[in-house]
Design a protein around this motif. Structure first.
Motif, mmCIF file in Angstrom:
data_model
loop_
_atom_site.group_PDB
_atom_site.id
_atom_site.type_symbol
_atom_site.label_atom_id
_atom_site.label_comp_id
_atom_site.label_asym_id
_atom_site.label_seq_id
_atom_site.Cartn_x
_atom_site.Cartn_y
_atom_site.Cartn_z
ATOM 1 N N TRP A 325 0.842 -1.199 0.000
ATOM 2 C CA TRP A 325 0.000 0.000 0.000
ATOM 3 C C TRP A 325 0.874 1.245 0.000
ATOM 4 O O TRP A 325 2.045 1.189 0.344
ATOM 5 C CB TRP A 325 -0.955 0.015 1.199
ATOM 6 C CG TRP A 325 -0.302 0.403 2.475
ATOM 7 C CD1 TRP A 325 -0.331 1.624 3.055
ATOM 8 C CD2 TRP A 325 0.494 -0.419 3.334
ATOM 9 N NE1 TRP A 325 0.400 1.620 4.209
ATOM 10 C CE2 TRP A 325 0.922 0.383 4.403
ATOM 11 C CE3 TRP A 325 0.898 -1.748 3.294
ATOM 12 C CZ2 TRP A 325 1.715 -0.090 5.426
ATOM 13 C CZ3 TRP A 325 1.694 -2.231 4.308
ATOM 14 C CH2 TRP A 325 2.105 -1.415 5.359
ATOM 15 N N GLN A 328 -1.056 7.402 2.211
ATOM 16 C CA GLN A 328 -1.856 8.506 1.687
ATOM 17 C C GLN A 328 -2.163 9.521 2.780
ATOM 18 O O GLN A 328 -3.112 10.289 2.686
ATOM 19 C CB GLN A 328 -3.170 7.976 1.112
ATOM 20 C CG GLN A 328 -2.968 6.958 0.000
ATOM 21 C CD GLN A 328 -4.291 6.560 -0.646
ATOM 22 O OE1 GLN A 328 -5.184 7.380 -0.788
ATOM 23 N NE2 GLN A 328 -4.416 5.302 -1.027
ATOM 24 N N THR A 349 -2.497 9.186 -4.061
ATOM 25 C CA THR A 349 -3.936 9.328 -3.871
ATOM 26 C C THR A 349 -4.692 9.207 -5.195
ATOM 27 O O THR A 349 -5.903 9.317 -5.220
ATOM 28 C CB THR A 349 -4.273 10.679 -3.216
ATOM 29 O OG1 THR A 349 -3.565 11.703 -3.920
ATOM 30 C CG2 THR A 349 -3.858 10.706 -1.766
ATOM 31 N N GLN A 351 -6.247 7.093 -7.928
ATOM 32 C CA GLN A 351 -6.694 5.710 -8.093
ATOM 33 C C GLN A 351 -6.038 5.052 -9.303
ATOM 34 O O GLN A 351 -5.668 3.886 -9.266
ATOM 35 C CB GLN A 351 -8.219 5.701 -8.240
ATOM 36 C CG GLN A 351 -8.812 4.328 -8.422
ATOM 37 C CD GLN A 351 -10.259 4.401 -8.882
ATOM 38 O OE1 GLN A 351 -10.768 5.474 -9.179
ATOM 39 N NE2 GLN A 351 -10.922 3.263 -8.934
ATOM 40 N N ARG A 354 -2.571 3.736 -8.619
ATOM 41 C CA ARG A 354 -2.573 2.498 -7.832
ATOM 42 C C ARG A 354 -3.000 1.319 -8.694
ATOM 43 O O ARG A 354 -2.439 0.235 -8.611
ATOM 44 C CB ARG A 354 -3.510 2.649 -6.624
ATOM 45 C CG ARG A 354 -3.112 3.779 -5.687
ATOM 46 C CD ARG A 354 -3.853 3.693 -4.371
ATOM 47 N NE ARG A 354 -5.297 3.803 -4.495
ATOM 48 C CZ ARG A 354 -5.978 4.941 -4.321
ATOM 49 N NH1 ARG A 354 -5.346 6.070 -4.029
ATOM 50 N NH2 ARG A 354 -7.290 4.954 -4.437
ATOM 51 N N TRP A 509 -3.396 2.944 4.912
ATOM 52 C CA TRP A 509 -3.024 3.976 3.949
ATOM 53 C C TRP A 509 -3.297 5.374 4.512
ATOM 54 O O TRP A 509 -2.700 6.334 4.081
ATOM 55 C CB TRP A 509 -3.723 3.750 2.613
ATOM 56 C CG TRP A 509 -5.225 3.827 2.656
ATOM 57 C CD1 TRP A 509 -5.963 4.936 2.448
ATOM 58 C CD2 TRP A 509 -6.148 2.768 2.923
ATOM 59 N NE1 TRP A 509 -7.297 4.640 2.568
ATOM 60 C CE2 TRP A 509 -7.441 3.313 2.850
ATOM 61 C CE3 TRP A 509 -6.020 1.408 3.208
ATOM 62 C CZ2 TRP A 509 -8.590 2.549 3.059
ATOM 63 C CZ3 TRP A 509 -7.155 0.645 3.406
ATOM 64 C CH2 TRP A 509 -8.420 1.219 3.334
ATOM 65 N N GLU A 521 -14.432 5.777 1.036
ATOM 66 C CA GLU A 521 -14.131 5.380 2.410
ATOM 67 C C GLU A 521 -15.362 5.563 3.295
ATOM 68 O O GLU A 521 -15.621 4.758 4.185
ATOM 69 C CB GLU A 521 -12.941 6.180 2.955
ATOM 70 C CG GLU A 521 -11.603 5.662 2.447
ATOM 71 C CD GLU A 521 -10.428 6.557 2.843
ATOM 72 O OE1 GLU A 521 -10.322 7.656 2.271
ATOM 73 O OE2 GLU A 521 -9.650 6.156 3.711
ATOM 74 N N PRO A 556 -6.655 0.647 -2.332
ATOM 75 C CA PRO A 556 -5.778 1.237 -1.314
ATOM 76 C C PRO A 556 -4.756 0.195 -0.844
ATOM 77 O O PRO A 556 -3.629 0.528 -0.526
ATOM 78 C CB PRO A 556 -6.737 1.620 -0.194
ATOM 79 C CG PRO A 556 -7.941 0.775 -0.385
ATOM 80 C CD PRO A 556 -8.043 0.505 -1.852
#
Lengths: 594, 348, 338
Positions: A325, A328, A349, A351, A354, A509, A521, A556
């Motif tokens: 991870w 963040q 941060t 997406q 990632r 994260w 979240e 994440p």
């Protein structure tokens, strides 16, 4: 028995012959060392095992990496202690890992109220503690009293409460107990498998404030019989740093259909070894009856399968997860220095960034190289091992460098002439990855990851730290860029509150958020609370399945692989049912050998 | 004086043998990148726990046998299969003595075959190459450590002895304190206290400093005794009367008179550093992967697989430690015999 | 002599204060603590961790923690009651509780001491029994092949790292099956008859005692040899020979008796290593002694156990050195202690 190869006795002098002959008897056919069992009537409410009746006798030997630190449930924090205590004591309910459901334990049955908050447990009549004292509702009430007492901090007090508010426990009569939870609490029945303590034995210590010091390894060494329970075994002896010997509890409350009291085995020996490796070596030598075998060790363990008459059973994917991870955390330290450099925080941060990383990881390569082709790729928080809670419809990220590059371009990254990745502002994409050095599989995985990232023009510096330092960095100092760790999976999603809820400590994260930083979240928070506050499985599953989906969508945690689990077991044991997760011999009281 | 001592030692057969052994070891360590066919971290996950490759003479040249993987960790030589060894072939890039870039290596075989003179480890890394690179760490740690120790030991010991009074008292209490804690415990405590503040690739430095910190006390104590008696001697008193500075007295009069002791003590205590690093790394608390050190390599050999599958080649780093330590001990003894056979120096 | 010993014991107090303070500060410098593994578990409530921090005093500064610990171990206890006060003063060293085991540290250490003492004593006995005769023979047959061979072996024994020897011993045991691979007793130990139990323990002791003793053999043997040589050349030995005393008697009465005297003082040093010398060997050979416990405690940061072990071994070390001095003074009347 601590000899690696069978030896020819005649070549040795008689003294050693005696020692070795005796050792062979115990581990081999189990003919000579038997337990003179006390005979007591079987309680009226005894649980009748449905498995085929077997023959009593024999010795079961297993190793435990690390020794129990205590036999006091209120103190136990480590796996060996919990394992040993589970052999000695029982809870109101039990968990059956094969049927994946909660089944009756010391409570014969229970009723649930309309509002799903009140449970009435009917205790089995005639059950005795291993010292012959009757088990009653008073013991249940006492157990909760001890758990909730301010003087005795123990994790049970927090497990068995909702938002800091404890359950209400009342005795209705000698064999009926009513427990009320302040809110609907999903894993309630599962948690009721927590071991009940004997009031008559511990009440004095409870009163004088010394409860946590009871039933230590000192007690176990000096007076093992003082540690009493309702479990299948009682402690016979305990040798510090060496082994614990358990013998069948003559008052155990389970019996088979033929009226034979369980457990079938006379003795259970738990030998303490330094690590999983030596445990496997012992098993390969035929010294123990059961052992979990890790993928990289199957080859050599298998070699002695015929000689020592054991089989290695494939249990499919294990419950453990491993993941990478990015930090963040948007905050800064006391000097105002941001934990993560702002331009890096912008990558982490994003997406797409990632997802691109996830697409760039060669999970099959990891499985082939590190796990000897004995592993399963992971895409979400739940391992396929947990068949009851696993959601197969999550977003997957197979190795796809083209897709990965596309995502990076979309996010404004680009490559220079030498193939090195830069962001929009021209910063070279590099980051450091921390992981702990104690786990060899993890260190090997981090090396593969570093090579994979090179393909994308990303430079990763891997830092190996002590586990404690890693934990400090991710929980309090936050001065790192990326990390790699793993969790051992649990049975129930409620155990993941501190990981997935944005206020959680292990929401790594970006831990301990006051308010969820992103919409997804916030959605996860909502779903996690929903699954916690209902007893309805369908509803819980729907919520948890969505959490799995969001996690895979937002990555994440970039999940990597899970090694497959293998269990070595001697062929002489009957009534064995190996579940996909948890202990192989979860029904230790039912198994027997001729 | 210094040259004399070593030349005298070289005249004795034991001393010569020890010096040659050490010389070879250090040369090998310095030229490790050239001699080693592979880098320390180059993995070959298809060739884990490969046994040492056999050599054959075939087609008029030296070749290595080619092995077939029967099982993920079991290999058998393919009859007739061989790959030629190429000397001075091109391999990975490195810098000679850290300066001149080059890519030639003493010997190599054509990829994808690999030459494993001393077998491979759990991730298919070449034990021979790691042994050579490990020598850089394991051998230099002793030299650097002892230099720090002797410098501090000499300075603190001679100042304490020279000034006496409260300086002496304070220094000696500190020495006694350090000597009253069992060494390994102190090592563990220091290591766990500072490891977190040091990046893993600088662990090397931390370990040197820790070992030196533990080591200086014994030297300081003896040097103090020597300088205590030296300061009563005529030439020191004379220098004092002439108004020479303390620094000059220390370097001109006390140092030369304790120098031979320092040399002998240094030679005899280097093994303690090598063993200290090895022990820490062996416990997993020293040098970190992917760097190589002999102790770290040995910690891999604790795996029960090694015993079960007879992977004896993973124990070779232990033999390397053994040879180095024995050479230092022999050399130290020879030097001591030359300087003063009755001299008391603590070794180990 | 008595005042000398008393003085040394009084000097012990500030020394121990210094040592414990240093170790305490070092331990508090580590970023993680005993609770770190608990913090890493997902299903632990934050409030529980805070509660434990309070319980263990981890929420306080290192100085406060140290003072608390000091107050705890102070050996004189008096509850303040005036009535029959002389019965109320207790002398008891209390190192506090182990956080892992919830057992008094003293009890925890006591559980492990027998195995470690047994191992150290066996290693010591082994080293002496081998080294003394070898040293004597090497001196008598000076410069013979035997002398050369033993001196080479002595170098080898002195230079082999203990943990490497332990590894080789385990390897050897695993390959041949002649010895148990670590441990203290066999699985069925408690079902054995008494003599079989003793034999079982002895059998498990052979390899670790050998590994631990080998290093000692070398230095003992070299010292024995050089002392023996010194006395061989001594005047009174020549005189005894001249008087016609039989050679064997000369060797035993005049040479050996004198040569072994200074070695007795080595016993003092051996005493100091009795409890702390075996950490690596115990860990490699899975021998359930103090070394295992202390190493685990270090890794887990079980503070009071570490402190207890450090205090105990430092005291042993200091007393061992004192013992060595006293024995040396006894053996050699020229030395006076003051």
């Amino acid at each position: 028995m601590a000899f690696l190869y069978p030896v020819n006795f005649s070549k040795r002098d008689s003294l050693m012959g005696i020692v070795m002959a005796a050792a062979v008897v115990l581990t081999g056919c189990g003919g000579k060392i038997t337990l003179e069992r006390e005979v007591h009537p079987i309680p009226e409410d005894a649980d009748r095992s449905v498995s085929a009746p077997g023959k009593p006798g024999s010795v079961f030997v297993q190793s435990s990496p690390g020794a129990p630190n205590t036999f006091n449930k209120l103190v136990a924090e480590d796996a060996p202690s919990s394992e040993a205590i589970a052999l000695l004591m029982d809870g109101l309910t039990r968990y059956d890992p094969v049927r994946e459901e909660v089944v009756p334990g010391l409570a014969r049955s229970w009723e649930i109220s309309e509002d799903q908050k009140t449970f009435i447990f009917h205790l089995r009549r005639g059950v005795l503690w291993s010292d012959g004292h009757p088990f009653t509702a008073g013991d249940v009430v006492f157990t909760f009293q001890a758990i909730y007492d301010e003087r005795y901090p123990n994790r049970g007090a927090y497990d068995l409460s909702v938002d800091g508010e404890p359950f209400e426990v009342e005795k209705i009569d000698e064999h009926t107990v009513r427990i009320t939870t302040p809110e609907v609490f999903a894993p309630f029945l599962l948690y009721m498998s927590r071991e009940i303590l004997p009031r008559h034995k511990l009440i004095d210590a409870f009163e004088d404030g010394s409860l946590l010091r009871q039933w230590s390894i000192g007690t176990a060494q000096r007076t093992p019989r003082e540690i009493i329970g309702t479990g299948p075994y009682r402690l016979r002896s305990f040798r510090v740093g060496e082994r614990a010997v358990f013998e069948a509890n003559p008052h155990y409350w389970r019996a088979d259909e033929a009226g034979q009291r369980l457990p079938y085995t006379d003795f259970l020996v738990m030998t303490f070894v330094s690590d999983q490796n030596s445990a496997m070596a012992r098993f390969a030598n035929g010294e123990t009856d059961v052992e979990a075998i890790t993928p990289d060790n199957i080859i050599w363990v298998e070699r002695t399968a015929e000689r020592h008459d054991f089989t290695i059973h494939d249990r499919g994917p294990s419950t453990g997860t491993s993941f990478i991870w990015f930090n963040q955390h948007p905050g800064s330290d006391a000097n105002g220095k941001p934990y993560v450099e702002p331009h890096k925080l912008a990558w982490f941060t994003d997406q797409r960034f990632r997802q691109a990383i996830s697409h760039g990881i060669d999970r099959d390569g990891i499985i082939e190289g590190v796990l000897f082709n004995r592993g399963t790729p992971l895409w979400g928080p739940e391992s396929p091992a947990n068949t009851r809670w696993f959601n197969p419809d999550v977003k997957q990220y197979p190795l796809d460098l083209a897709r990965s590059r596309e995502l990076l371009r979309e996010a404004g990254f680009d490559w220079d002439a030498r193939g090195r990745l830069h962001d929009k502002e021209g910063n070279r994409v590099t980051f450091s990855l921390i992981t702990n050095h104690e786990n060899p599989i993890r260190t090997a995985m981090s090396m593969v990851f570093r090579e994979n990232m090179q393909e994308l023009g990303i430079n990763v510096q891997v830092q190996f730290l002590d586990f404690g330092t890693v934990v400090t960095k991710i929980q309090s100092s936050f001065d790192y860029e990326a990390g790699m760790l793993g969790f051992t999976g649990g049975i129930d999603p409620s155990g993941g509150m501190s990981i997935y809820h944005s206020r959680g400590r292990l929401h790594q994260w970006h831990p301990s958020q006051e308010q969820p930083a992103t919409e997804w979240e916030a959605r996860i928070d909502e779903l996690m609370l929903r699954q916690l506050k209902t007893l309805d499985f369908e509803e819980r599953f729907a919520a948890w399945a969505e959490v799995q989906q969001i996690m895979s969508e937002q990555v994440p945690f970039i999940y990597l692989v899970t090694p497959n689990a293998y269990a070595g077991l001697k062929n002489r044991w009957n009534n064995v049912e190996i579940p996909t997760m948890g202990s192989v011999v979860w029904n230790i009281d039912e198994i027997w050998a001729p | 004086m210094k040259e004399n001592l070593f030349i005298q030692a070289a005249r004795r057969p034991l001393g010569l043998a020890a010096m040659i052994t050490l010389g070879v070891l250090y040369l090998v360590a310095i030229f490790a990148p050239f001699i080693a066919p592979y880098q320390t971290q180059t993995q070959q996950l298809q060739k884990t726990y490969h046994p040492p490759t056999g050599l054959t003479w075939q087609d008029g040249r030296l070749q290595v046998k080619v092995y077939e993987q029967v099982d993920p960790t079991v290999y058998e030589p393919i009859p007739g299969g061989a790959a030629p060894i190429r000397f001075f072939a091109r391999g990975f890039e490195y810098k000679i003595l850290g300066l001149i870039p080059w890519d030639r290596h003493l010997f190599l075989v054509e990829a994808p075959e690999r030459i494993y003179l001393l077998g491979s480890d759990s991730t298919g890394r070449d034990v021979f190459s790691r042994l050579l690179y490990g020598a850089q760490i394991s051998l230099s740690i002793g030299l650097i450590g002892i230099t720090i120790t002797m410098t501090f030991g000499f300075l603190i010991g001679s100042l304490a002895g020279y000034f006496g009074g409260w300086v002496d008292n304070a220094a000696m209490r500190l020495v006694e304190l350090l000597m009253a804690i069992p060494g390994l415990y102190l090592l563990l405590a220091l290591r766990s206290a500072f490891a977190a503040h040091v990046p893993s690739d600088q662990m090397y430095l931390l370990i040197v400093i820790i070992l030196a910190f533990i080591g200086w006390a014994a030297t300081a104590r003896i040097i103090r005794g020597m300088s205590l008696s030296l300061r009563q001697r005529q030439f020191v008193l004379a220098a004092e009367v002439l108004g020479q500075s303390t620094w000059k007295i220390l370097t001109r009069h006390i140092l030369p008179n304790t120098f031979s002791y320092l040399i002998v003590a240094a030679t005899l205590s280097i093994p303690a550093y090598i063993l200290g690093e090895a022990a820490l790394s062996f416990l997993g608390l020293g040098i970190q992967e992917p760097s190589a050190s002999w102790g770290l390599m040995l910690s891999q050999a604790q795996d029960s697989k090694v015993f079960m599958m007879n992977l004896w080649w993973l124990l070779i780093p232990g033999a390397a430690i053994f040879v180095t330590v024995i050479a230092y001990n022999v050399l130290g003894d020879v030097l001591r015999d030359i300087v003063d056979p009755k001299m008391k120096v603590q070794s180990r | 002599m008595k005042t000398y010993i008393l003085k040394r014991f009084i000097a012990l107090v500030p020394m121990l204060l210094g040592i414990t303070f240093m170790v305490f500060v070092l331990m508090s410098l580590t970023p993680d603590d005993f609770l770190t593994p608990i913090r890493a578990q997902p299903d632990v409530d934050e409030r529980y961790i805070e509660r434990l921090e309070q319980e263990f005093g981890l929420d306080r500064g290192p100085i406060a923690q140290y003072l608390l610990w000091l107050g705890n171990i102070f050996p004189l206890h008096y509850d303040g009651e005036a009535e029959r006060w002389w019965q109320r003063i207790g002398f008891q060293v209390n190192f506090g509780y182990s956080w892992t085991y919830r057992v008094e540290v003293t009890e925890l250490l006591a559980q492990r001491i027998p195995a470690t003492v047994l191992l150290s004593l066996s290693a010591l006995a082994f080293a002496w029994c081998v080294a003394i005769p070898l040293g004597v023979l090497a001196a008598i047959y000076k410069d013979s092949i035997f002398d050369r061979l033993t001196s080479i072996l002595a170098y080898a024994a002195l230079s082999i790292p203990e943990f490497f020897l332990a590894l080789i011993a385990v390897f050897f045991a695993a390959q041949t099956g002649w010895f148990p691979v670590g441990g203290f007793t066999s699985l069925d130990h408690e079902f054995m008859s008494f003599p079989a139990r003793a034999a079982d323990i002895a059998y498990h002791l052979i390899l670790p005692a050998f590994v631990l003793g080998v290093g000692g053999i070398a230095s003992l043997m070299r010292i024995m040899r050089s002392h023996f040589l010194d006395y061989l050349r001594a005047e009174f030995v020549t005189a005894a020979r001249a008087k016609g005393v039989p050679e064997g008697w000369v060797m035993f009465r005049h040479v050996f008796r004198n040569a072994i005297n200074p070695l007795i003082s080595m016993l003092g040093f051996a005493f100091s290593g009795l409890l702390s010398g075996a950490l690596l060997v115990e860990n490699v050979m899975n021998y359930p002694g103090l070394g295992q416990l202390v190493f685990q405690a270090f890794l887990r940061q079980d503070q009071f156990v570490v402190m207890g072990a450090v205090v105990m071994s430092s005291v042993m070390l200091i007393i061992g050195n004192l013992l060595a001095d006293i024995l040396l003074a006894k053996a050699d009347p020229r030395i006076r202690l003051h």
